[in-house]
Every structure is written in structure tokens, then in C-alpha cells.
Design a protein around this motif. Structure first.
Motif, PDB file in Angstrom:
ATOM      1  N   ARG A  79       0.707  -1.652  -0.112  1.00 58.26           N
ATOM      2  CA  ARG A  79      -0.004  -0.205  -0.072  1.00 58.26           C
ATOM      3  C   ARG A  79       0.682   0.482  -0.148  1.00 58.26           C
ATOM      4  O   ARG A  79       0.547   1.978  -1.103  1.00 58.26           O
ATOM      5  N   LYS A  80       1.758   1.493   0.582  1.00 53.17           N
ATOM      6  CA  LYS A  80       2.635   2.383   1.043  1.00 53.17           C
ATOM      7  C   LYS A  80       3.144   2.414  -0.453  1.00 53.17           C
ATOM      8  O   LYS A  80       3.914   3.846  -0.286  1.00 53.17           O
ATOM      9  N   GLY A  81       4.338   1.099  -1.160  1.00 57.30           N
ATOM     10  CA  GLY A  81       4.643   1.762  -2.207  1.00 57.30           C
ATOM     11  C   GLY A  81       3.460   2.009  -3.415  1.00 57.30           C
ATOM     12  O   GLY A  81       5.015   2.974  -4.315  1.00 57.30           O
ATOM     13  N   ILE A  82       1.747   1.945  -3.674  1.00 58.30           N
ATOM     14  CA  ILE A  82       1.797   2.464  -4.515  1.00 58.30           C
ATOM     15  C   ILE A  82       1.298   3.457  -4.050  1.00 58.30           C
ATOM     16  O   ILE A  82       1.231   4.637  -5.238  1.00 58.30           O
ATOM     17  N   MET A  83       1.043   3.521  -3.391  1.00 59.64           N
ATOM     18  CA  MET A  83       0.263   5.516  -2.892  1.00 59.64           C
ATOM     19  C   MET A  83       1.537   6.885  -2.852  1.00 59.64           C
ATOM     20  O   MET A  83       2.183   7.518  -3.752  1.00 59.64           O
ATOM     21  N   CYS A  84       3.208   5.758  -2.344  1.00 61.94           N
ATOM     22  CA  CYS A  84       4.424   7.279  -2.992  1.00 61.94           C
ATOM     23  C   CYS A  84       4.256   7.196  -4.914  1.00 61.94           C
ATOM     24  O   CYS A  84       4.880   7.883  -5.075  1.00 61.94           O
ATOM     25  N   ALA A  85       4.466   5.973  -5.348  1.00 57.23           N
ATOM     26  CA  ALA A  85       4.198   5.899  -6.578  1.00 57.23           C
ATOM     27  C   ALA A  85       3.279   6.856  -7.163  1.00 57.23           C
ATOM     28  O   ALA A  85       3.443   7.965  -7.880  1.00 57.23           O
ATOM     29  N   GLU A  86       1.733   6.896  -6.484  1.00 57.66           N
ATOM     30  CA  GLU A  86       1.125   7.453  -7.287  1.00 57.66           C
ATOM     31  C   GLU A  86       0.988   9.512  -6.679  1.00 57.66           C
ATOM     32  O   GLU A  86       0.546   9.638  -7.809  1.00 57.66           O
ATOM     33  N   VAL A  87       1.788   9.261  -5.577  1.00 58.75           N
ATOM     34  CA  VAL A  87       2.181  10.759  -5.230  1.00 58.75           C
ATOM     35  C   VAL A  87       3.462  11.535  -5.839  1.00 58.75           C
ATOM     36  O   VAL A  87       3.434  12.600  -6.319  1.00 58.75           O
ATOM     37  N   CYS A  88       4.422  10.136  -5.566  1.00 60.91           N
ATOM     38  CA  CYS A  88       5.601  11.114  -6.768  1.00 60.91           C
ATOM     39  C   CYS A  88       4.850  11.200  -7.760  1.00 60.91           C
ATOM     40  O   CYS A  88       5.597  12.567  -8.934  1.00 60.91           O
ATOM     41  N   ASP A  89       4.347  10.583  -8.668  1.00 59.57           N
ATOM     42  CA  ASP A  89       4.099  10.884 -10.633  1.00 59.57           C
ATOM     43  C   ASP A  89       3.233  11.670 -10.436  1.00 59.57           C
ATOM     44  O   ASP A  89       3.451  12.948 -11.342  1.00 59.57           O
ATOM     45  N   ALA A  90       2.231  12.426  -9.139  1.00 60.50           N
ATOM     46  CA  ALA A  90       1.349  13.671  -9.374  1.00 60.50           C
ATOM     47  C   ALA A  90       2.137  14.876  -9.201  1.00 60.50           C
ATOM     48  O   ALA A  90       1.957  15.502 -10.118  1.00 60.50           O
ATOM     49  N   THR A  91       3.493  14.627  -8.373  1.00 62.95           N
ATOM     50  CA  THR A  91       3.978  15.620  -8.211  1.00 62.95           C
ATOM     51  C   THR A  91       5.415  16.321  -9.178  1.00 62.95           C
ATOM     52  O   THR A  91       5.255  17.272  -9.977  1.00 62.95           O
ATOM     53  N   CYS A  92       5.489  15.166  -9.891  1.00 68.70           N
ATOM     54  CA  CYS A  92       6.385  15.234 -11.635  1.00 68.70           C
ATOM     55  C   CYS A  92       5.484  15.835 -12.347  1.00 68.70           C
ATOM     56  O   CYS A  92       5.907  16.882 -13.140  1.00 68.70           O
ATOM     57  N   ARG A  93       4.371  15.665 -12.215  1.00 63.37           N
ATOM     58  CA  ARG A  93       3.338  16.326 -13.137  1.00 63.37           C
ATOM     59  C   ARG A  93       3.508  17.251 -12.966  1.00 63.37           C
ATOM     60  O   ARG A  93       2.700  18.153 -14.468  1.00 63.37           O
ATOM     61  N   VAL A  94       3.283  17.702 -12.079  1.00 63.31           N
ATOM     62  CA  VAL A  94       2.811  18.937 -11.511  1.00 63.31           C
ATOM     63  C   VAL A  94       4.273  20.360 -11.392  1.00 63.31           C
ATOM     64  O   VAL A  94       4.021  21.150 -12.790  1.00 63.31           O
ATOM     65  N   LEU A  95       5.433  19.644 -11.723  1.00 62.66           N
ATOM     66  CA  LEU A  95       6.629  20.212 -11.763  1.00 62.66           C
ATOM     67  C   LEU A  95       7.041  20.280 -12.837  1.00 62.66           C
ATOM     68  O   LEU A  95       7.140  21.245 -13.939  1.00 62.66           O
ATOM     69  N   SER A  96       6.567  19.049 -14.384  1.00 61.55           N
ATOM     70  CA  SER A  96       6.652  19.419 -15.582  1.00 61.55           C
ATOM     71  C   SER A  96       5.302  20.056 -16.301  1.00 61.55           C
ATOM     72  O   SER A  96       6.455  20.500 -17.583  1.00 61.55           O
TER      73      SER A  96
END
Length: 152
Positions: A79-96
Motif C-alpha cells: 500500500r505504501k509503495g503504491i501510494m508513494c508511486a502515485e504521489v510522486c507521479d502526480a508531483t512530477c506532472r505538476v512540476l513538468s
């Protein structure tokens, strides 16, 4: 150095570059921002987005290696791995993306990413063979912290 080519390209575009490139960035980055400050901002933003991408990949891989019918601890890792992957993906999209998010919104996203990455790293620390994933989480959290300092 990540983003090192960015400075050379920007210099070749001249001073008019500032007015067009400041679009979509926090209010602190304006046409009066020095080239050095703008380059640092862009390099930190790029480094943070890159760290988010690497962390998302490591967390997704770690989560996929865990048996979905495993122990409670394994389920937490998944669960933590999936959540972290999703949050990091969203953050990358915001920054990109070129968007109109203000500095406060970017800070909230970065802080959320930083805290989720640290939580995930702590969970991975308790797992055998998860050192690289925990390291990616910590590197991402540090990149978020570094980029937030650029926004100050």
C-alpha cells in the motif's frame, strides 16, 4: 549535473527569454529574477521531477514484488509503495507542466510528496532487499526539500 544544458540554451535566447519563460512559475520568478536564480530554480525543479520519477518507479516495482495475499506487514509495504508511486507521479506532472499553480499550491504538493516518501522509506527499511527503494524515497524527499528552498 541535471539541467546543466538548460543554462546554455537560456543564455543563447537572450534577455527576452525571461518574460516568456516566467509564465506558469510562482510569483517569485519574474522578469526581474536574475539568470542565475532562474537557472537554479529550473535545475531544482527538474531535479525534483526526476527524483519523483525514479522514486515512483522504485516504489511501483517494490509494491509489485509483494504478495497481495501476504502478511499484514507485506500489505503495508504494498500500500505504501503504491501510494508513494502515485504521489510522486502526480508531483512530477505538476512540476513538468506549464500551469498556473501558485507558489502555495506547489509547496503543498512538494510537502505532501516529501512526507509520503519519508513514510514509505521507513516502511521499506523494515523489509529485506528494499534498501534501494528506501534510498530512492529519501532522495526524492530531499529533492522536494531542496526545491521548496528555491521557492523561498
Amino acid at each position: 549535473m541535471p539541467g546543466a544544458g538548460c543554462g546554455k540554451r537560456a543564455e543563447s535566447l537572450g534577455s527576452t527569454w525571461f518574460g516568456t519563460f516566467a509564465y506558469g512559475y510562482p510569483s517569485g520568478v519574474t522578469s526581474t529574477t536574475s539568470q542565475q536564480e532562474l537557472f537554479r530554480f529550473l535545475e531544482d525543479r527538474f531535479a525534483c521531477a526526476q527524483a519523483c520519477t525514479e522514486c515512483a518507479r522504485a516504489c511501483a516495482l517494490r509494491a509489485s514484488l509483494v504478495d497481495p495475499d501476504g502478511t499484514e506487514e507485506q500489505e503495508l509495504v504494498r500500500r505504501k509503495g503504491i501510494m508513494c508511486a502515485e504521489v510522486c507521479d502526480a508531483t512530477c506532472r505538476v512540476l513538468s507542466e506549464q500551469n498556473h499553480l501558485d507558489e502555495a499550491a506547489i509547496r503543498v504538493q512538494l510537502e505532501w510528496c516529501r512526507s509520503v516518501c519519508l513514510e514509505c522509506a521507513h516502511v521499506f527499511d523494515r523489509q529485506p532487499d528494499a534498501e534501494e527503494s528506501a534510498k530512492a524515497c529519501r532522495a526524492c524527499a530531499q529533492a522536494c526539500t531542496d526545491f521548496m528552498a528555491t521557492l523561498a
